[in-house]
Design an enzyme around this catalytic site. Sequence first.
Site, PDB file in Angstrom:
ATOM      1  N   ASP A 154      29.156  52.272 -43.450  1.00 27.66           N
ATOM      2  CA  ASP A 154      29.613  51.821 -41.884  1.00 27.66           C
ATOM      3  C   ASP A 154      30.640  50.943 -42.286  1.00 27.66           C
ATOM      4  OD1 ASP A 154      28.982  51.607 -39.239  1.00 27.66           O
ATOM      5  OD2 ASP A 154      28.376  49.707 -39.918  1.00 27.66           O
ATOM      6  N   GLU A 208      33.588  55.156 -43.399  1.00 19.92           N
ATOM      7  CA  GLU A 208      33.951  54.975 -41.720  1.00 19.92           C
ATOM      8  C   GLU A 208      34.741  53.941 -41.891  1.00 19.92           C
ATOM      9  OE1 GLU A 208      31.946  53.792 -37.449  1.00 19.92           O
ATOM     10  OE2 GLU A 208      31.832  52.498 -39.251  1.00 19.92           O
TER      11      GLU A 208
END
Length: 615
Positions: free
Chosen positions: A240, A310
């Site tokens: 993330d 990401e």
Amino acid sequence: MPKGGAVQKLIMARLIARSLPFLLLHLFLGGRVSGTINNVGWWKDTVFYQIYPRSFMDADGDGIGDLKGITSKLEHFVDAGIGAIWLSPIYASPMVDFGYDISNFREIDPTFGTISDFEALTARAKQLGLKVILDFVPNHSADDHEWFAKSVNRESPYEDYYVWQNGSVREDGTLLPPNNWISVFSGPAWTYNEQRGQWYFHQFAKQQPDLNYRSTGVQEEMKNVLRFWLAKGVDGFRVDAVPHLVEVSDLTDEPISDDVTGINPNDYPYLNHIYTKDQPLTYEIMQSWRTLLDEYADQANSDEKILMTEAYTNLTSTLKYYDVGSHIPFNFKFIMEISSDSTPADFKNTVDSWVNNMPENAVANWVMGNHDRSRTATRFPNRADQMTMLAMILPGVAVTYNGEEIGMTDTWVSWENTQDPQACNTDPTRYEAHTRDPNRSPFQWDTTTSAGFSKNSNTWLPVNPNYITLNLATQKSAATSHYKVYQKLTKLRQSPVLRYGTHDVKDLAGNALSVSRTLEENGKTQRVVLLINFRNAQTTVDLISSQIVGDSETVKFYTTSIGYPVVAEVEIQDKTNVVLPARASIVVTSESGAAQITASIVLAILPLIFKYIVT
């Protein structure tokens, strides 16, 4: 011939001779003959599915999705043709940012269940042939994490686990943060801690203090987190918010963005974040994680473990993640740069810019939606099938977000019911531009209470009222549906032409887009072609003059967007005049060469064979 003991000696000699190379190899490698990474590349043409656990399936009836709920629905992924599931955060958390604020990286939050529930999920997934990917949230912890409490108290070795800085003081005694950096969630990226007497940095909510990756202690702690979950059987991690891992140490103020028209000075886009994103150390850390995963898979003699990253950043910075070990640096171009107003030329440029710039031998990926952005069916009204087809037909990895397989749309959520901290940090007049709640509403399974998501009529976010007509059960029983289109596409992805074929994208006079996949082998040509009409009116495509298929090829409909008036498997008689209704899309297959020639030869010699048999 040798007899008795002589036979046994001969057999033994042969066994030793056959084993000798392996024994020598064993000695040469220091006894690590078993160490190897299996099934390398399993992910290269896989369909990955993002599960948002709070909204997928609620087994205990509290209105919030959980691990037992996910486990109960794993057969859905097999039915849909999905190869890997990725779970958004399920770790222990105070839920300020619904799991992205983690108080213990090695525990499951009770909202979702227990470690035993997770182990049961992974065990069942493996029985079904599904890979399990976990969200890894390395940028920050929750402010109630044990590390943060010890860092506040300046306990060794935790004193520098977070980014602490002194600020300044005005003449009137007002405390000022170290610089002008802004949080992604709006407002200052610094919060003052009275106990420690310093400011701590947080790229997101103030309850999410950033970890300090200049600390070797932090780096080793997070490697141990990865090792812990690998030992639990996960097949990889989606990392993330990667670009935010590291910021410059000299705290230079960030410049104002070039165009701030209409942007609130407290909102993240107001600044150009050149000092808090995409720093060189970030890429070094990513490389160390890839090395860790490879070493683990090698030592465990397991299938390849993968990293998905990401990164909402520019193309150059995103593609660098390939170079440092990310198997799948998420491609958000269809989310961030393409809209319902985009032209065929825009779509072609978007595909080409990624494919033509990624490193040699890298694998492309196509992400149409996720938990942070408006749903695909909402961003592209009446064109959800088009976008799914595009992700499935283009070469590489396809990523499906929770609900896209049935064409779910955004759910309106009032200010009073808003949960997303990104929106709650604004106000009733601005929240809708910031909220992510509409695309996180519960999955619509059927027409029962709460769309079959929960037995509880009060769910953590409201269920979309359209669940009465838009749900999985209805689509599975319908003659045609988004879900049945999805199933046909995932089945087609197993074909050699989509696994190994070349690709070609054409802008057809600004009216339509074609995506062709071609495989030529043994004198045989196979194609899969996607045609998308961008107009609000009917258009026609000449497959021959556009050089999409050859004149001798047999072309058949494979699947079409909902409402297209053609049954699949029907042969296209006039390849120069393929009619596409307004906003329609179709997938066709074609074949020529050896297969057709062989068939013709067989038909020609059948009479001779029959005559030979009879005589």
